[in-house]
Design an enzyme around this catalytic site. Structure first.
Site, PDB file in Angstrom:
ATOM      1  N   GLY A 249       0.757  -1.263  -0.082  1.00  0.00           N
ATOM      2  CA  GLY A 249       0.017   0.098   0.241  1.00  0.00           C
ATOM      3  C   GLY A 249       0.838   1.259   0.100  1.00  0.00           C
ATOM      4  O   GLY A 249       0.233   2.108  -0.084  1.00  0.00           O
ATOM      5  N   GLU A 291       4.254  -6.503   1.665  1.00  0.00           N
ATOM      6  CA  GLU A 291       3.721  -7.038   0.607  1.00  0.00           C
ATOM      7  C   GLU A 291       3.565  -5.775  -0.429  1.00  0.00           C
ATOM      8  O   GLU A 291       2.873  -5.443  -1.116  1.00  0.00           O
ATOM      9  CB  GLU A 291       2.479  -7.764   0.674  1.00  0.00           C
ATOM     10  CG  GLU A 291       2.427  -9.033   0.843  1.00  0.00           C
ATOM     11  CD  GLU A 291       1.050  -9.597   1.298  1.00  0.00           C
ATOM     12  OE1 GLU A 291       1.070 -10.838   1.697  1.00  0.00           O
ATOM     13  OE2 GLU A 291       0.171  -8.690   0.968  1.00  0.00           O
ATOM     14  N   GLY A 293       3.982  -3.436  -3.608  1.00  0.00           N
ATOM     15  CA  GLY A 293       3.853  -3.942  -5.004  1.00  0.00           C
ATOM     16  C   GLY A 293       4.112  -2.687  -5.892  1.00  0.00           C
ATOM     17  O   GLY A 293       5.200  -2.716  -6.714  1.00  0.00           O
ATOM     18  N   ARG A 294       3.237  -1.592  -6.018  1.00  0.00           N
ATOM     19  CA  ARG A 294       3.250  -0.521  -6.385  1.00  0.00           C
ATOM     20  C   ARG A 294       4.650   0.179  -6.579  1.00  0.00           C
ATOM     21  O   ARG A 294       5.455   0.472  -7.195  1.00  0.00           O
ATOM     22  CB  ARG A 294       2.328   0.377  -6.242  1.00  0.00           C
ATOM     23  CG  ARG A 294       2.036   1.742  -7.209  1.00  0.00           C
ATOM     24  CD  ARG A 294       1.154   2.734  -6.439  1.00  0.00           C
ATOM     25  NE  ARG A 294      -0.076   2.241  -5.871  1.00  0.00           N
ATOM     26  CZ  ARG A 294      -1.009   2.163  -6.631  1.00  0.00           C
ATOM     27  NH1 ARG A 294      -1.158   2.732  -7.839  1.00  0.00           N
ATOM     28  NH2 ARG A 294      -2.265   1.547  -6.032  1.00  0.00           N
ATOM     29  N   ARG A 331      -5.951   3.106 -15.875  1.00  0.00           N
ATOM     30  CA  ARG A 331      -5.965   3.745 -14.647  1.00  0.00           C
ATOM     31  C   ARG A 331      -6.429   5.134 -14.605  1.00  0.00           C
ATOM     32  O   ARG A 331      -7.119   5.620 -13.614  1.00  0.00           O
ATOM     33  CB  ARG A 331      -4.443   3.889 -13.954  1.00  0.00           C
ATOM     34  CG  ARG A 331      -4.002   2.422 -13.681  1.00  0.00           C
ATOM     35  CD  ARG A 331      -2.797   2.344 -12.663  1.00  0.00           C
ATOM     36  NE  ARG A 331      -3.206   2.652 -11.335  1.00  0.00           N
ATOM     37  CZ  ARG A 331      -2.846   3.984 -10.557  1.00  0.00           C
ATOM     38  NH1 ARG A 331      -2.255   5.010 -11.465  1.00  0.00           N
ATOM     39  NH2 ARG A 331      -3.564   4.170  -9.554  1.00  0.00           N
ATOM     40  N   TYR A 335      -9.824   5.178 -12.238  1.00  0.00           N
ATOM     41  CA  TYR A 335      -9.655   5.921 -11.044  1.00  0.00           C
ATOM     42  C   TYR A 335      -9.429   7.338 -11.019  1.00  0.00           C
ATOM     43  O   TYR A 335      -8.850   8.210 -10.122  1.00  0.00           O
ATOM     44  CB  TYR A 335      -8.449   5.359 -10.144  1.00  0.00           C
ATOM     45  CG  TYR A 335      -8.343   4.130 -10.355  1.00  0.00           C
ATOM     46  CD1 TYR A 335      -9.261   3.053  -9.736  1.00  0.00           C
ATOM     47  CD2 TYR A 335      -7.051   3.349 -10.725  1.00  0.00           C
ATOM     48  CE1 TYR A 335      -9.059   1.747  -9.418  1.00  0.00           C
ATOM     49  CE2 TYR A 335      -7.012   1.956 -10.752  1.00  0.00           C
ATOM     50  CZ  TYR A 335      -8.019   1.131 -10.166  1.00  0.00           C
ATOM     51  OH  TYR A 335      -7.594  -0.157 -10.197  1.00  0.00           O
ATOM     52  N   CYS A 362     -12.477   3.157 -28.790  1.00  0.00           N
ATOM     53  CA  CYS A 362     -13.802   4.103 -29.410  1.00  0.00           C
ATOM     54  C   CYS A 362     -14.656   4.158 -27.977  1.00  0.00           C
ATOM     55  O   CYS A 362     -15.543   3.507 -27.699  1.00  0.00           O
ATOM     56  CB  CYS A 362     -14.563   3.182 -30.090  1.00  0.00           C
ATOM     57  SG  CYS A 362     -13.530   2.628 -31.552  1.00  0.00           S
ATOM     58  N   GLU A 363     -14.039   5.111 -27.117  1.00  0.00           N
ATOM     59  CA  GLU A 363     -14.624   5.416 -25.891  1.00  0.00           C
ATOM     60  C   GLU A 363     -14.206   6.691 -25.475  1.00  0.00           C
ATOM     61  O   GLU A 363     -13.067   6.994 -25.295  1.00  0.00           O
ATOM     62  CB  GLU A 363     -13.887   4.341 -24.967  1.00  0.00           C
ATOM     63  CG  GLU A 363     -14.324   4.392 -23.605  1.00  0.00           C
ATOM     64  CD  GLU A 363     -15.303   3.133 -23.815  1.00  0.00           C
ATOM     65  OE1 GLU A 363     -16.234   3.421 -22.741  1.00  0.00           O
ATOM     66  OE2 GLU A 363     -15.300   1.968 -24.122  1.00  0.00           O
ATOM     67  N   TYR A 391       0.733  -1.753 -12.087  1.00  0.00           N
ATOM     68  CA  TYR A 391      -0.975  -1.755 -12.627  1.00  0.00           C
ATOM     69  C   TYR A 391      -1.039  -1.066 -13.990  1.00  0.00           C
ATOM     70  O   TYR A 391      -1.956  -0.550 -14.159  1.00  0.00           O
ATOM     71  CB  TYR A 391      -1.472  -1.121 -11.620  1.00  0.00           C
ATOM     72  CG  TYR A 391      -1.592  -1.632 -10.243  1.00  0.00           C
ATOM     73  CD1 TYR A 391      -1.811  -3.016  -9.743  1.00  0.00           C
ATOM     74  CD2 TYR A 391      -1.006  -1.033  -9.094  1.00  0.00           C
ATOM     75  CE1 TYR A 391      -1.673  -3.643  -8.681  1.00  0.00           C
ATOM     76  CE2 TYR A 391      -0.519  -1.468  -7.780  1.00  0.00           C
ATOM     77  CZ  TYR A 391      -1.089  -2.852  -7.578  1.00  0.00           C
ATOM     78  OH  TYR A 391      -1.088  -3.478  -6.270  1.00  0.00           O
TER      79      TYR A 391
END
Ligand code: LLP
Length: 432
Positions: A249, A291, A293-294, A331, A335, A362-363, A391
């Site tokens: 985190g 743990e 990650g990022r 991302r 978010y 197409c968004e 990520y």
């Protein structure tokens, strides 16, 4: 570890990463392209590991949360750096085992592990199952019994700590699909049940209170609550839980607005709380697990794109379209995560323009950022989006049948392909 540690600008005014010219990388490997700096990844692993040596007498293990970025080469590097790993699926486990990652240093997470995943991991002899719920507990015991094995387990606990982060990446409160709650007595109940099962060995408890967190207080509070729970288990059952895993985190800097913390400040602060709580409750200091990650891969990665159409909508904004987008980096769409971008071939010029970086899907929401300060852009420019090591590749998709980009590892001026670009054949491989 900050993004800027691996980035520089060379004599041609080109952005470099790990000593490699990004404009040359774009030419050699094509775009979109993920680039990861190996020295930065290794340095992040070491700073976490060293912090355990320094502040906790080496009594701990750092497990890389491989959901942040998973491929064979990253597991080779993690093995070389004496890291443990956290996997959350058969796919991540398979990838790790395929390069001979030592099974005993693998922890298996997930809130809904399938029968097949549990059996596969049992057969592989992984070090630890982080059990999420009673349904998993009972099945794991049964499968272990059928195989004549004993599995080491830990429990995913919701400590009820709010880490002030984005709703989607917040997982520690009661209303979460992950784990069992402390407050409701659910955690104590499942621990008691585990102690009655013959094919499981309860080693630890685990919590993960969210992601992209910048404050240390939530971690300190979670550590204190978890030690109190471990002492309660001892008082009620006489059983000593030996391991405490505080999850990942730790936040990284995506833009100048983010204030970086030193990775070792985490262990420095948390170890004090752990030691004090243990002393207060006469509880033996647990083996500690982290743990991240990022923070292991995020700051060491960038993504390179080629700019295409540039559309100015007078008095509103300028859209600069790139040859990737939400398929390689969802991302912003998910978010509204902010990023910093640089025109790699004009890196020494001031950022006097503002663009909305648009993907090619197409968004309408397929953007990588809005009104981003950047050097004046032209079609054909190479655009680097920074801090994309975590990520991004791992969350990439084939929406609109776009191919997932290649991943290149750079180190001290040399580069090597670690994941090939997907091809048209890859896209239709499973089509019948
Ligand atoms: N351990 C557990 C049990 C986790 O669920 C996670 C992340 C980690 C460790 C690693 O957390 P980190 O150090 O990377 O913050 N897709 C989101 C992030 C989701 C994180 C999920 N769990 C994003 O792109 O921001």
């Amino acid at each position: 570890m900050k993004q800027s540690d691996c980035l520089a600008v060379n004599e041609q005014g080109h952005l470099t990463i790990g000593g490699c010219d990004t404009v040359k990388l774009a030419k050699e490997y094509g775009t979109p392209l993920y680039v990861l700096d190996e020295s930065g990844v290794r340095a992040a692993c070491r700073s976490y590991r060293n912090s355990i040596d320094r502040f906790y007498q080496g009594r701990g293990m750092v497990c890389y949360a491989s959901k942040a970025f998973c491929c064979k080469e990253i597991y080779r590097i993690m093995d070389d750096e004496h890291m443990g790993i956290d996997v959350v699926s058969e796919g991540e486990l398979y990838t790790a085992l395929s390069v001979g990652f030592p099974a005993e240093r693998i922890c298996f997470h997930g809130n809904n592990k399938t029968d097949h995943e549990l059996c596969y991991a049992l057969e592989a002899g992984i070090g630890l199952f982080i059990v999420d719920n009673e349904y998993e507990l009972v099945r794991l015991n049964q499968f272990a019994k059928e195989m004549g094995k004993k599995a080491n387990i830990s429990f995913r606990i919701k400590p009820g700590v709010d880490a002030h982060t984005h709703d989607f990446v917040r997982t520690g409160q009661i209303d979460s699909k992950f784990g069992v709650a402390l407050e409701t007595g659910e955690a104590m109940e499942i621990v008691c049940k585990a102690l009655s099962l013959d094919h499981l060995v309860l080693k630890g408890v685990h919590c993960h209170i969210g992601s992209q967190i910048f404050e240390l207080e939530p971690f300190e509070l979670a550590a204190q609550k978890m030690i109190e729970f471990m002492a309660e288990v001892r008082d009620k059952t006489g059983y000593i839980i030996e391991e405490l895993d505080l999850g990942g985190g730790f936040g990284i800097c995506y833009t100048e607005k983010d204030q970086a913390l030193q990775y070792d400040s985490y262990m420095e602060k948390v170890s004090v709380v752990v030691k004090q709580s243990c002393e207060r409750l006469s509880f033996p200091q647990p083996f500690m697990m982290l743990e991240p990650g990022r923070s292991i891969v995020g700051p060491s990665g960038i993504t390179l794109y080629t700019a295409g159409a540039i559309k100015e909508i007078p008095n509103i904004r300028t859209y600069a379209a790139i040859d990737g987008g939400m398929t390689d980096n969802p991302r912003y769409a998910l978010y509204q995560s902010e990023y910093e971008a640089i025109v790699a071939n004009k890196a020494s010029m001031p950022k006097s323009a503002k663009v909305t970086l648009a993907g090619k899907c197409c968004e309408s929401g397929d953007l990588l950022g809005e009104h981003m300060p950047i050097q004046p852009m032209e079609s054909g420019d190479i655009v680097a989006v920074l801090s994309t090591g975590a990520y991004n590749y791992s969350m990439a998709s084939n929406y609109n049948r776009l191919c997932r980009p290649a991943v290149v590892m750079v180190k001290e001026g040399s580069s090597r392909l670690i994941v090939k670009r997907e091809s048209m054949e890859d896209l239709v491989r499973n089509d019948l």
